[in-house]
Each structure stands twice: as C-alpha cells, then as structure tokens.
Design a protein around this motif. Structure first.
Motif, mmCIF file in Angstrom:
data_model
loop_
_atom_site.group_PDB
_atom_site.id
_atom_site.type_symbol
_atom_site.label_atom_id
_atom_site.label_comp_id
_atom_site.label_asym_id
_atom_site.label_seq_id
_atom_site.Cartn_x
_atom_site.Cartn_y
_atom_site.Cartn_z
ATOM 1 N N VAL A 23 -2.832 23.952 10.460
ATOM 2 C CA VAL A 23 -3.012 23.647 11.794
ATOM 3 C C VAL A 23 -1.555 23.500 12.499
ATOM 4 C CG1 VAL A 23 -5.402 22.824 11.500
ATOM 5 C CG2 VAL A 23 -3.470 21.182 11.323
ATOM 6 N N ASP A 24 -0.848 24.131 11.915
ATOM 7 C CA ASP A 24 0.577 23.827 12.520
ATOM 8 C C ASP A 24 1.197 22.598 12.929
ATOM 9 O OD1 ASP A 24 0.880 26.781 12.214
ATOM 10 O OD2 ASP A 24 -0.235 27.104 14.299
ATOM 11 N N LEU A 25 1.066 21.601 12.036
ATOM 12 C CA LEU A 25 1.668 20.269 12.279
ATOM 13 C C LEU A 25 2.582 20.029 11.322
ATOM 14 C CD1 LEU A 25 -1.873 18.131 12.420
ATOM 15 C CD2 LEU A 25 -0.082 18.705 14.429
ATOM 16 N N PRO A 26 3.634 19.381 11.630
ATOM 17 C CA PRO A 26 4.846 19.080 10.747
ATOM 18 C C PRO A 26 4.335 18.177 9.656
ATOM 19 C CG PRO A 26 4.917 17.712 12.969
ATOM 20 C CD PRO A 26 3.640 18.479 12.820
ATOM 21 N N PRO A 27 5.219 18.358 8.480
ATOM 22 C CA PRO A 27 4.951 17.267 7.303
ATOM 23 C C PRO A 27 5.018 16.072 7.656
ATOM 24 C CG PRO A 27 6.851 18.620 6.999
ATOM 25 C CD PRO A 27 6.324 19.238 8.171
ATOM 26 N N GLY A 28 4.458 14.968 7.160
ATOM 27 C CA GLY A 28 4.397 13.556 7.232
ATOM 28 C C GLY A 28 5.177 12.776 6.200
ATOM 29 N N GLU A 29 5.805 11.797 6.397
ATOM 30 C CA GLU A 29 6.483 10.749 5.185
ATOM 31 C C GLU A 29 5.139 9.862 5.113
ATOM 32 O OE1 GLU A 29 9.225 11.013 3.640
ATOM 33 O OE2 GLU A 29 10.062 12.472 4.765
ATOM 34 N N TRP A 30 4.144 10.222 4.131
ATOM 35 C CA TRP A 30 2.951 9.390 3.869
ATOM 36 C C TRP A 30 3.244 8.095 3.190
ATOM 37 C CZ3 TRP A 30 -0.387 11.074 7.119
ATOM 38 C CH2 TRP A 30 -0.342 12.453 7.527
ATOM 39 N N LEU A 31 3.911 8.085 2.198
ATOM 40 C CA LEU A 31 4.170 6.903 1.315
ATOM 41 C C LEU A 31 5.109 5.992 2.110
ATOM 42 C CD1 LEU A 31 4.476 7.914 -2.333
ATOM 43 C CD2 LEU A 31 2.580 6.899 -1.064
ATOM 44 N N SER A 32 6.037 6.356 2.810
ATOM 45 C CA SER A 32 6.750 5.433 3.640
ATOM 46 C C SER A 32 6.198 4.818 4.832
ATOM 47 C CB SER A 32 8.266 5.967 3.757
ATOM 48 O OG SER A 32 8.088 7.385 4.669
ATOM 49 N N SER A 33 5.354 5.561 5.446
ATOM 50 C CA SER A 33 4.707 5.223 6.863
ATOM 51 C C SER A 33 3.406 4.623 6.722
ATOM 52 C CB SER A 33 4.840 6.354 7.855
ATOM 53 O OG SER A 33 3.810 7.202 7.264
ATOM 54 N N ASN A 34 2.777 4.942 5.555
ATOM 55 C CA ASN A 34 1.575 4.228 5.175
ATOM 56 C C ASN A 34 1.356 3.786 3.713
ATOM 57 O OD1 ASN A 34 0.001 4.684 8.077
ATOM 58 N ND2 ASN A 34 0.694 6.828 7.408
ATOM 59 N N PRO A 35 2.207 2.953 3.513
ATOM 60 C CA PRO A 35 2.100 2.432 2.006
ATOM 61 C C PRO A 35 0.718 1.797 1.758
ATOM 62 C CG PRO A 35 3.844 0.971 3.029
ATOM 63 C CD PRO A 35 3.288 2.247 3.995
ATOM 64 N N LYS A 36 0.405 0.909 2.655
ATOM 65 C CA LYS A 36 -1.024 0.065 2.241
ATOM 66 C C LYS A 36 -2.049 1.169 2.070
ATOM 67 C CE LYS A 36 0.423 -4.216 4.795
ATOM 68 N NZ LYS A 36 1.623 -3.629 5.462
ATOM 69 N N THR A 37 -2.340 2.030 3.042
ATOM 70 C CA THR A 37 -3.306 3.063 2.969
ATOM 71 C C THR A 37 -3.241 3.618 1.388
ATOM 72 O OG1 THR A 37 -3.240 3.382 5.230
ATOM 73 C CG2 THR A 37 -4.238 4.825 3.960
ATOM 74 N N ALA A 38 -2.109 4.027 1.266
ATOM 75 C CA ALA A 38 -1.944 4.787 -0.309
ATOM 76 C C ALA A 38 -2.456 3.907 -1.181
ATOM 77 C CB ALA A 38 -0.412 5.240 -0.355
ATOM 78 N N ILE A 39 -1.912 2.739 -1.305
ATOM 79 C CA ILE A 39 -2.409 1.855 -2.576
ATOM 80 C C ILE A 39 -3.862 1.459 -2.487
ATOM 81 C CG2 ILE A 39 -0.058 0.786 -2.646
ATOM 82 C CD1 ILE A 39 -0.991 -1.761 -1.562
ATOM 83 N N VAL A 40 -4.498 1.280 -1.367
ATOM 84 C CA VAL A 40 -5.903 1.286 -0.975
ATOM 85 C C VAL A 40 -7.076 2.460 -1.725
ATOM 86 C CG1 VAL A 40 -7.863 0.701 0.606
ATOM 87 C CG2 VAL A 40 -5.701 -0.637 0.764
ATOM 88 N N LEU A 41 -6.309 3.530 -1.087
ATOM 89 C CA LEU A 41 -6.963 4.664 -1.482
ATOM 90 C C LEU A 41 -6.754 4.977 -3.073
ATOM 91 C CD1 LEU A 41 -6.314 7.052 1.303
ATOM 92 C CD2 LEU A 41 -8.207 5.945 0.703
ATOM 93 N N ALA A 42 -5.659 4.813 -3.433
ATOM 94 C CA ALA A 42 -5.635 5.048 -5.016
ATOM 95 C C ALA A 42 -6.598 4.154 -6.028
ATOM 96 C CB ALA A 42 -4.065 5.126 -5.429
ATOM 97 N N ASN A 43 -6.356 3.004 -5.560
ATOM 98 C CA ASN A 43 -7.177 1.965 -6.341
ATOM 99 C C ASN A 43 -8.473 1.722 -5.989
ATOM 100 O OD1 ASN A 43 -5.266 -0.319 -7.988
ATOM 101 N ND2 ASN A 43 -3.944 0.601 -6.107
ATOM 102 N N GLY A 44 -8.943 2.192 -4.848
ATOM 103 C CA GLY A 44 -10.184 2.226 -4.270
ATOM 104 C C GLY A 44 -11.198 3.224 -5.030
#
Length: 304
Positions: free
Chosen positions: A150-171
C-alpha cells in the motif's frame, strides 16, 4: 509367626510407594527446593564474580528501591504479564471453542490444533527467528512487505514497539497451551446438555456462558495460574527477541535478574530481584485463587 509376616508385608506395602517416588522426590529437592533455598540465602549477600559469601543484610533490597531502572521494569513486567496472559487465556479459550465445539468434524479440529502446536514443539530459537523475520526492519520483513503493498515506508518495529513484540510472541505460543486444555475440557462436557439447551432455544452465547464456562472453571483457573507464574519467571523469548532493549523498554523482572546475575556478575542483587519476584508470584496466585472462589468450590466438592 503369622503376625510378624503380616507386619512385614504391611511395611513393604506402605514403603513401596515411597520407594517408587524416591527418585523423583530427590530430583525435586535437588533441582527445585535447593535452588530456592540458595537464592533466598544469596539474596542477603554481596556475592559477586569472586563468589564470596559475605552477608550484607537487606542492602540488596535497599539498592533495589533506589535502582533508577526499577520503576520502568516493574511497569514493563505488569504490562507484559497482563496483556500476554489475556492472550494466553482468552485467545486460547477461543481456539478451544473453535476446535472442539464449533467445528463438529473431529479430524478438522485435530488438524487445526496440530498446526497451532507446531511453534510450541519447535526450539525457541527457531520460533523467535520467525518473529524476527516478521518484524524485520528491512523491506524484506513480513510487516514491511505488507506495508509496501500500500506504498507505505518500512518501519522499525522492534525498536519502536518492543513491548508489543514480546507480548505477541509470547501470547501466540502461550495460547496453544490454553487451547489444548480448554478443548479437552469442553469435550468432556456431556453432549446431552448441549442438545437440551438447543431444544430450549438457547443461543450459542447462552450455551457458552451458562454451560461451557461454568463446566471448565477448574481448567480456567489452572491455565490462568500456570501461565501467570510462567510469564513472571520466564524470559527466554524476550532475551532472544529484544534482549530487554532498546535500553530497558522491554526489560522485565525475570530478565533483569538474569542480566544482573550472569552479565553484571551481581549474584546477590540478582538473587534479591528473584526473591521479590517469588513474593509477587505468590501474591498474584493468592488473588487468582480467591477470584475463582476455589475455597468455596473445594468445600462444596467435599460435601458432595
């Protein structure tokens, strides 16, 4: 003579269970109770890389109160445990309902449960590698590939949303455990209860609310308590995924204890953090026990 033989046979009969259990009891004492005692003692020492046992009273706990990182770590721990536990229990219950109640064909439900269990039986490193690919900040990461559509730039997910990442992975991986327990519990409910409810015109939500949930109250309590204690004390997926970073944005108490003990070599301080974590776990366990009304249920079952 007959009396002595009777006594000997009785002693053998009563000692046999203990002899059978002895190897397991020894392992539990060595690998469970003994480490707890050592950690509790070590929490009141200033033990460091020199491995000297010098008692310092409650200095480690005073240091913990003055630790500038502790407020952030406590907040991270609460957020991580609360939201991950919600996914583990609620999403696990949804998966259990889908695969054992709504999907009537057993082979389809079994196939779904088997596929969902694959991450749990995979090595943690392999599982985390999949999430690292999912959150990869390069254009080849899964999330960034979807954004590129959808022509959106790439994001730095682990550095900008680390809590979301660990919650999703463990959840997601924790939900598989709840799915297995809940699906088994739902299958044990007599089928005639569902048939009678449908004949009376009960809706699907009424069947879930009034028949299924009360019937699986014990499994609900077990999964909630088990996953709560597991989340409070485990850290391997966080260590592999974010390492507690950036800074301490995804650092939790269990991982902080590991970092202090095995990276900073502050064994006494790390043990003190672990001891506080044990006290927190016991407190939450008591709350869950009371919340589910287990004392009342146990009393009722004894009367019956």
């Amino acid at each position: 003579m007959k009396k002595s033989k009777f006594l000997i046979n009785g002693m053998r009969k009563h000692s046999l269970p203990w002899l059978m259990l002895a190897p397991f009891l020894i392992l539990i004492v060595i690998f469970f109770f003994l480490p707890i005692i050592l950690i509790a003692v070590n929490a009141f020492t200033d033990m460091d890389s020199a491995l000297q046992w010098t008692f310092n009273g409650i200095d480690n706990f005073k240091k913990m109160l003055l630790d500038p990182n502790m407020p952030e770590i406590l907040k991270n721990t609460f957020i991580y445990v609360f939201f991950t536990l919600a996914i583990n229990v609620l999403f696990g219950l949804v998966l259990g309902l889908l695969t054992s109640y709504f999907i009537q064909k057993e082979s389809v439900g079994l196939l779904f449960r088997t596929i969902w269990m694959l991450p749990r039986i995979s090595p943690p490193v392999v599982y985390v590698l999949l999430w690292l690919w999912f959150f990869d900040p390069s254009p080849y990461g899964i999330l960034n590939s979807l954004r590129a559509l959808v022509d959106l730039p790439p994001g730095e997910w682990l550095s900008s949303n680390p809590k979301t990442a660990i919650v999703l992975a463990n959840g997601m991986i924790g939900a598989s455990f709840g799915m297995i327990i809940f699906s088994s519990a739902i299958k044990s409910i007599p089928e005639n209860l569902f048939q009678a409810a449908k004949v009376d015109g009960a809706s699907q939500w009424s069947i879930i609310q009034d028949i299924i949930i009360p019937a699986i109250r014990w499994p609900l309590m077990f999964v909630t308590m088990w996953q709560l204690l597991s989340l409070l004390t485990s850290y391997e997926y966080i260590l592999l995924l974010t390492g507690g970073g950036p800074m301490v944005e995804s650092e939790v108490l269990s991982l902080y204890s590991y970092h202090k003990a095995f990276e900073s070599f502050e064994y006494g301080y790390g043990s003190a953090v672990s001891l506080v974590l044990v006290v927190i776990a016991l407190g939450f366990s008591a709350i869950i026990w009371k919340m589910f009304g287990m004392k009342k249920m146990m009393g009722t079952s004894r009367v019956e």
